[in-house]
Write an enzyme that holds these catalytic residues in place. Structure first.
Site, PDB file in Angstrom:
ATOM      1  N   LYS A  35     -63.256   4.736  25.596  1.00 10.92           N
ATOM      2  CA  LYS A  35     -62.758   4.887  26.962  1.00 10.92           C
ATOM      3  C   LYS A  35     -63.877   4.985  27.971  1.00 10.92           C
ATOM      4  O   LYS A  35     -63.637   4.924  29.162  1.00 10.92           O
ATOM      5  CB  LYS A  35     -61.796   6.063  27.053  1.00 10.92           C
ATOM      6  CG  LYS A  35     -62.331   7.343  26.547  1.00 10.92           C
ATOM      7  CD  LYS A  35     -61.229   8.369  26.420  1.00 10.92           C
ATOM      8  CE  LYS A  35     -61.774   9.565  25.689  1.00 10.92           C
ATOM      9  NZ  LYS A  35     -60.796  10.533  25.366  1.00 10.92           N
TER      10      LYS A  35
ATOM     11  N   LYS B 277     -66.845  -0.115  18.756  1.00 15.48           N
ATOM     12  CA  LYS B 277     -65.604   0.660  18.682  1.00 15.48           C
ATOM     13  C   LYS B 277     -64.948   0.725  20.056  1.00 15.48           C
ATOM     14  O   LYS B 277     -65.628   0.811  21.070  1.00 15.48           O
ATOM     15  CB  LYS B 277     -65.941   2.044  18.106  1.00 15.48           C
ATOM     16  CG  LYS B 277     -65.437   3.198  18.887  1.00 15.48           C
ATOM     17  CD  LYS B 277     -65.825   4.531  18.339  1.00 15.48           C
ATOM     18  CE  LYS B 277     -66.162   5.400  19.548  1.00 15.48           C
ATOM     19  NZ  LYS B 277     -65.891   6.807  19.405  1.00 15.48           N
TER      20      LYS B 277
ATOM     21  N   LYS C  42     -75.378   7.942  22.874  1.00 18.68           N
ATOM     22  CA  LYS C  42     -75.132   8.309  24.268  1.00 18.68           C
ATOM     23  C   LYS C  42     -76.419   8.616  25.021  1.00 18.68           C
ATOM     24  O   LYS C  42     -76.424   8.619  26.241  1.00 18.68           O
ATOM     25  CB  LYS C  42     -74.171   9.500  24.358  1.00 18.68           C
ATOM     26  CG  LYS C  42     -72.753   9.133  23.928  1.00 18.68           C
ATOM     27  CD  LYS C  42     -71.739  10.173  24.361  1.00 18.68           C
ATOM     28  CE  LYS C  42     -70.332   9.719  23.970  1.00 18.68           C
ATOM     29  NZ  LYS C  42     -69.319  10.742  24.179  1.00 18.68           N
TER      30      LYS C  42
END
Ligand code: AMP
Ligand code: TRP
Length: 327
Positions: A198, A195, A113
Site C-alpha cells: 500500500k 509484493k 525501507k
C-alpha cells in the site's frame, strides 16, 4: 481445552488492498470462532513512515471498518487501536533493552525501507520489531496469522520471548507464526516480482478493497502478463501465477482446474472473468463497509481497548516485577 490466543494487526497507512485481505484478514475471519482473538489497528507502527495527521486519523478508522466488513465479529474478537493501550509502548521499551543492534539490522523490511535514505533513517523504523514483539507478547499469544513478509519479525519475537524467559523466569508464551501457503504473498499487478504494497504510489499496482467495479476491470485489464500466451502457473510465469492465485483465492476453484478451463484461451477472456470474480467477491464486503456507522465503530474500538488493557496491564506488571522494577 483452553482456546488458542491469536493476535494480528494491520497498519493504517494508505489503502488496504487484496494482499492484506488474502494474506491476513480473510484468514483471521476463518480462524476466529475457534480461538480467542485480538485484532489491532497498529497506528504507532504506521508512524515509522511520515504520515499526514488527517490521513492517519481517517485511515485508522478505515482499517477498523475493514476488519468488521470483512467479517471479524466483535463477539469473537477484540478489535482495538494500538495507541489506546499504552502498555504496548511500555513493553516495547523493556524488550528493546534485550534486543541487539545486529538483530534489528538484519531485518529485511528495515533494509528495504531504509534503502537510499543515507543517514536520515527514522529510529522508529529500526526499532519497529520490538514494538511488534510487544504487541504479540502482551497477550500470551499462541498464533500470529500474517503474510510471509512478517516471518522474520515473528522469529525475532520468539527469540526475545525466549531470551526474557531465560533471564527472568517463564513469563511469555513463545508464539508461532501462521502463514498461509497460497495467498501468503500477493504480488503487484504492474510488477509480479514485487509484493503488492500500500505504500506503492501507482494505483495500477494494487487492487484496493474499496475499488469500484470499473476500476477493478481497468486494473486487471492492464495487469502485466508473461511472454507467451499460455494460462499456467509456474516459476517461469510470475505474472500469471499471481493472477491465478488471486482467482483461486477469490473463487475457491483450484489452480489446476483454472489452467484446464482456460487452456487454449487468450489472456483477454481470462482477465475478463477474473475481474468479475474479484468484483463479486468484494461486493458483500463493500456493502457492509458502506453500512457501518463511524460512531458505533468508535464505541466498539473503545470497548475493545478496555478489554485488551486489562490483559496487557497484568502482563506488564509481571514483567516489571521480574525485571526488578519497583512497582
Ligand atoms: P501491512 O500492510 O504491512 O500492515 O500488512 C498487514 C498484513 O497484510 C500483514 O499480515 C502482511 O503480512 C499482510 N500483507 C501485506 N502485503 C501483502 C501481500 N502483498 N500479500 C500477502 N499478504 C500481505
Ligand atoms: N508489522 C506488521 C505489518 O507490517 C503489522 C503488525 C504490527 C503486526 N504488530 C503486529 C502483525 C503484531 C502481527 C502481530 O504487517
Amino acid at each position: 481445552m483452553k482456546k488458542k490466543i491469536v493476535f494480528s494487526g494491520v497498519q493504517p497507512s494508505g489503502v488496504l488492498h487484496i494482499g492484506n485481505y488474502l494474506g491476513a484478514i480473510q484468514r483471521w475471519v476463518r480462524l476466529q470462532s475457534q480461538t480467542t482473538n485480538y485484532f489491532c489497528v497498529v497506528d504507532l507502527h504506521a508512524l515509522t513512515i511520515r504520515q499526514d495527521p488527517e490521513e492517519l486519523h481517517a485511515n485508522t478508522l478505515r482499517v477498523a471498518k475493514t476488519y468488521l466488513a470483512a467479517g471479524i465479529d466483535p463477539q469473537h474478537s477484540t478489535i482495538f487501536i494500538q495507541s489506546h493501550v499504552k502498555e504496548h509502548c511500555e513493553l516495547a521499551w523493556l524488550l528493546a533493552t534485550l534486543c541487539y543492534m545486529g538483530e534489528l539490522s538484519r531485518m529485511t523490511q528495515f533494509k528495504d525501507k531504509s534503502r537510499n535514505k543515507g543517514e536520515n533513517i527514522g529510529v522508529g523504523l529500526f526499532t519497529y520489531p520490538t514494538l511488534m514483539a510487544a504487541d504479540i507478547l502482551l497477550y500470551h499469544t499462541d498464533l500470529v496469522p500474517v503474510g510471509e513478509d512478517q516471518k522474520q519479525h515473528l522469529e525475532l519475537t520468539r527469540d526475545l520471548a525466549v531470551r526474557f524467559n531465560n533471564a527472568f523466569g517463564e513469563t511469555f508464551v513463545v508464539p508461532e507464526p501462521l502463514i498461509g501457503e497460497v495467498g501468503a504473498r500477493i504480488m503487484g499487478l504492474d510488477d509480479p516480482t514485487r509484493k503488492m504494497s500500500k505504500s506503492e504510489p501507482k494505483p495500477g499496482h494494487y487492487l484496493a478493497l474499496t475499488d469500484p467495479p470499473d476500476a477493478i476491470r481497468k486494473k486487471i485489464g492492464r495487469a502485466v502478463t508473461d511472454s507467451g500466451t499460455e494460462i499456467r502457473a509456474g516459476a517461469d510465469k510470475p505474472a500469471l501465477s499471481n493472477l491465478l492465485n488471486i482467482y483461486h483465492l477469490m473463487s475457491g476453484i483450484s489452480i489446476a482446474e483454472l489452467e484446464e478451463r482456460y487452456r487454449g484461451q487468450g489472456y483477454a477472456a481470462f482477465k475478463r472473468d477474473l475481474a468479475e470474480v474479484v468484483i463479486e467477491h468484494l461486493r458483500p464486503f463493500q456493502e457492509r463497509y458502506a453500512a457501518l456507522d463511524d460512531a458505533e465503530v468508535m464505541a466498539l474500538l473503545r470497548a475493545g481497548a478496555d478489554r485488551a488493557r486489562a490483559v496487557a496491564a497484568e502482563t506488564i506488571q509481571q514483567v516489571k516485577e521480574r525485571m526488578g522494577i519497583v512497582v
